[in-house]
Scaffold this active site. Structure first.
Site, mmCIF file in Angstrom:
data_model
loop_
_atom_site.group_PDB
_atom_site.id
_atom_site.type_symbol
_atom_site.label_atom_id
_atom_site.label_comp_id
_atom_site.label_asym_id
_atom_site.label_seq_id
_atom_site.Cartn_x
_atom_site.Cartn_y
_atom_site.Cartn_z
ATOM 1 N N TYR A 143 35.312 38.087 33.010
ATOM 2 C CA TYR A 143 36.162 37.127 32.390
ATOM 3 C C TYR A 143 36.707 36.098 33.467
ATOM 4 O O TYR A 143 37.208 36.354 34.513
ATOM 5 C CB TYR A 143 37.183 37.708 31.945
ATOM 6 C CG TYR A 143 38.185 37.014 31.090
ATOM 7 C CD1 TYR A 143 37.686 36.347 29.606
ATOM 8 C CD2 TYR A 143 39.675 36.624 31.411
ATOM 9 C CE1 TYR A 143 38.314 35.706 29.019
ATOM 10 C CE2 TYR A 143 40.364 35.715 30.635
ATOM 11 C CZ TYR A 143 39.740 35.048 29.249
ATOM 12 O OH TYR A 143 40.745 34.379 28.464
ATOM 13 N N ASP A 238 35.675 34.025 41.484
ATOM 14 C CA ASP A 238 36.674 33.975 40.683
ATOM 15 C C ASP A 238 37.803 35.086 41.126
ATOM 16 O O ASP A 238 37.661 36.154 40.870
ATOM 17 C CB ASP A 238 36.502 34.216 39.208
ATOM 18 C CG ASP A 238 37.707 34.367 38.280
ATOM 19 O OD1 ASP A 238 38.848 34.085 38.558
ATOM 20 O OD2 ASP A 238 37.607 34.234 37.072
ATOM 21 N N LYS A 266 47.428 33.529 38.144
ATOM 22 C CA LYS A 266 48.206 34.664 38.359
ATOM 23 C C LYS A 266 49.072 34.724 39.525
ATOM 24 O O LYS A 266 50.134 34.034 39.512
ATOM 25 C CB LYS A 266 47.295 35.938 38.068
ATOM 26 C CG LYS A 266 46.619 35.983 36.762
ATOM 27 C CD LYS A 266 45.927 37.163 36.365
ATOM 28 C CE LYS A 266 45.254 36.988 35.199
ATOM 29 N NZ LYS A 266 44.021 37.201 34.667
HETATM 30 C C1 LIG Z 1 43.384 35.985 33.840
HETATM 31 C C2 LIG Z 1 41.973 35.676 34.358
HETATM 32 C C3 LIG Z 1 41.487 34.219 34.113
HETATM 33 C C4 LIG Z 1 42.126 33.408 33.113
HETATM 34 O O1 LIG Z 1 43.363 33.047 33.559
HETATM 35 P P1 LIG Z 1 44.462 32.395 32.630
HETATM 36 O O2 LIG Z 1 45.395 32.115 33.219
HETATM 37 O O3 LIG Z 1 44.580 33.506 31.563
HETATM 38 O O4 LIG Z 1 43.626 31.319 31.927
HETATM 39 C C5 LIG Z 1 40.021 33.866 34.768
HETATM 40 N N1 LIG Z 1 39.835 34.824 35.541
HETATM 41 C C6 LIG Z 1 40.003 36.203 35.659
HETATM 42 C C7 LIG Z 1 39.302 36.920 36.689
HETATM 43 C C8 LIG Z 1 40.971 36.435 35.280
HETATM 44 O O5 LIG Z 1 41.504 37.715 35.300
#
Ligand SMILES: *Cc1c(COP(=O)(O)O)cnc(C)c1O
Length: 428
Positions: A143, A238, A266
Site C-alpha cells: 500500500y 516506501d 506515520k
Molecule cells: C500508511 C501508509 C501509507 C499512506 O500514508 P497516509 O498517511 O495514510 O496517507 C503509504 N505507504 C505505506 C507503506 C503506509 O503504511
C-alpha cells in the site's frame, strides 16, 4: 460493555460515510461495532465506555513511544501559542530537515508534506519527471496511499473489503501501473524486459506491513537495487511504516540497501498529519521551485506538525537503545504467542521484523499477498474479537501488521499472551 460506542457509531453514520474517516476503522473486515476512543496514555487506550485496551496499532505506527508522550505534548502546547500556521517559511522546518538528514541514509534533500499518500504520490511524479518515463512497478499487497496510480492490488484496506478494481481510477492511469508478487525478483526482471526504457520507478515497502507483516526474502531488495541501476529506474523505498521504526535510519539502514527516493509518514509526524519524501540530490533538484516537477502544500511544514515530529524523532535519535528494547519486546511476544498457538494445535505463521509482527492462521509460509490471502481469515476475525473483549486492541484486519510501542511492559506482553491462550480456548 460497548453501549456508548454503539450509539456513537449509529450517530456517526448519519453524517460520515460509513461512520468513519478511514475505512479500516469501520471493523467491516472483523465484523461488529467499531470502538470509539476517548483518550490514551502510554500503551493504553480508553474507549467511550471506559474500557481499557493494550494498544497494538500505535495509531498505525506513530505512537512508537506510547500515547501522549510528555515531551511531544508539551512541545505542541507551547508551539500552538505562537500561531498554528504561517504559510511562510520557518526555522523549525530547516531543523526538521536537518534532523531527518542526520538520521536517514541517502536523504540529501527532503520535502515535507501532510500525509504518506502525498509523499508517495509526489515521489512517483518526481521519478516520472526525472526519467521522462510513465510506467512504474509496485508489488501486490503493498500500500502506498490512496493516490490513483497506487490503487491497483493495493493491500490491507482494499483487501479487507475485497476490492479489486477501484471505480474512479481510469484505465489510462492503471495501465501505467505494473504489478508483480512481493519477493518475486524474476517477475520484476521480466517486466523491465517487456517494457524497455518505459519504467520510471519501482516502489516497494522494504518490509511489507499492509498484508500483515511480510519480510523481504534475502536478496530481494538488493536485486531490485541492481535492476534499477542497470535500467536507469528510480528505486523508491516506501518507508511510511518502516521509517524511524525499524531503526533511526529506517529499513535502508537496518537492511543496508540504498534507495534513490524514500517516503516517510506515520512516526515522522509524532501523531500529527505529516509525510515527507527525500533522496538523492540530482533527483530532488527536479522539484519546484528548483525544477519543473510541481508539488506544493498550504499546510506543508506546519509548525505544530513539525514540532511534534521533531520532538519524537529527537527522542529516537538520542536514545538508540529504544530500538533494541522494542525488538526485545517484540521477540518476547513472538515467543509467548508461538507457545500458546502451538499448544492450541491450529496451523499458524508468525512473521516479525523489528517491532512489526503479525499472526497469520496459515499452514504455509506467508511471503506475498497470495499466501497472506489464503490464510484462515475467519479465524482471525474470531481471534480479534476474543482479544478485544479481553482488553487487547489488535489491528481490525488480518491484513495489517501489529505495531509495538515502547511503553509496553513485560506485564502487558504477558497479559497479551495469556489473552491469546484464553481466546484460542474460547474460539477453537
Ligand atoms: C500508511 C501508509 C501509507 C499512506 O500514508 P497516509 O498517511 O495514510 O496517507 C503509504 N505507504 C505505506 C507503506 C503506509 O503504511
Amino acid at each position: 460493555m460497548y453501549n456508548n460506542s454503539k450509539s456513537l457509531f449509529e450517530r456517526a453514520q448519519q453524517s460520515i460515510p460509513g461512520g468513519v474517516n478511514s475505512p479500516v476503522r469501520a471493523f467491516k473486515s472483523v465484523g461488529g461495532t467499531p470502538v470509539f476512543m476517548k483518550k490514551a496514555k502510554g500503551a493504553y487506550m480508553f474507549d467511550e465506555d471506559g474500557n481499557r485496551y493494550i494498544d497494538y496499532i500505535a495509531s498505525w505506527g506513530p505512537m512508537i513511544l506510547g500515547h501522549a508522550h510528555p515531551a511531544v505534548v508539551k512541545a505542541i502546547q507551547e508551539k500552538a501559542a505562537d500561531s498554528t500556521s504561517f504559510g511562510a517559511p520557518t526555522e523549525l522546518e530547516i531543523e526538521m530537515a536537518e534532523l531527518i538528514r542526520s538520521m536517514a541514509p541517502n536523504v540529501d534533500l527532503v520535502r515535507m508534506v501532510s500525509s504518506g499518500t502525498e509523499a508517495c504520490m509526489s515521489a512517483l511524479r518526481l521519478a516520472r519527471g526525472y526519467t521522462g518515463r510513465n510506467k512504474f512497478i509496485k508489488f501486490e499487497g503493498c500500500y502506498h496511499g490512496h493516490a490513483d496510480s497506487f490503487l491497483v492490488k493495493a493491500g490491507s484496506g482494499l483487501a479487507t473489503f475485497n476490492i479489486q478494481t477501484v471505480p474512479g481510477v481510469t484505465g489510462g492511469v492503471s495501465n501505467d501501473t505494473l504489478t508483480c508478487a512481493y519477493n518475486d525478483l524474476q517477475a520484476v526482471e521480466q517486466l523491465t524486459e517487456e517494457h524497455p526504457d518505459q519504467i520510471a520507478a519501482i516502489i516497494v515497502e522494504p518490509v511489507a506491513g499492509n498484508m500483515g507483516c511480510i519480510l523481504p526474502a534475502p536478496g530481494f531488495l538488493e536485486g531490485l537495487r541492481s535492476i534499477c541501476d542497470k535500467k536507469g529506474i528510480v528505486l523508491i523505498f516506501d518507508e511510511v511504516m518502516t521509517g524511524f521504526r525499524l531503526a533511526a535510519g529506517g529499513a535502508q539502514q537496518k537492511l543496508n540497501v540504498d534507495a534513490d527516493l524514500v517516503t516517510y509518514g506515520k512516526v515522522i509526524g509524532g501523531g500529527m498529519p505529516v509525510g515527507a519524501f527525500g533522496g538523492k540530490r540530482a533527483i530532488m533538484e527536479k522539484i519546484a521551485p528548483l525544477g519543473s516537477v510541481y508539488q506544493a502544500g498550504t499546510l506543508s511544514g506546519n509548525p505544530i506538525a513539525m514540532i511534534a515530529g521533531y520532538t519524537l524523532l529527537t527522542e529516537l535519535k538520542n536514545n538508540p537503545g529504544i530500538y533494541t528494547e522494542l525488538e526485545q519486546k517484540t521477540a518476547y511476544l513472538h515467543t509467548g504467542l508461538q507457545q500458546v498457538l502451538e499448544a492450541a494445535g491450529k496451523p499458524f505463521v508468525i512473521n516479525r521484523f523489528g517491532s512489526m509482527i503479525s499472526v497469520h492462521f496459515s499452514d504455509h509460509a506467508v511471503t506475498d499477498f497470495t499466501t497472506a490471502a489464503t490464510a484462515d481469515i475467519e479465524l482471525f476475525k474470531k481471534y480479534f474479537h476474543a482479544m478485544l473483549k479481553r482488553g487487547i486492541y489488535l489491528p481490525p484486519s488480518a491484513f495489517e501488521s501489529w505495531f509495538l510501542n515502547n511503553a509496553l511492559t513485560t506485564e502487558d506482553l504477558d497479559v497479551t499472551i495469556k489473552a491469546t491462550k484464553e481466546s484460542l480456548e474460547e474460539i477453537l
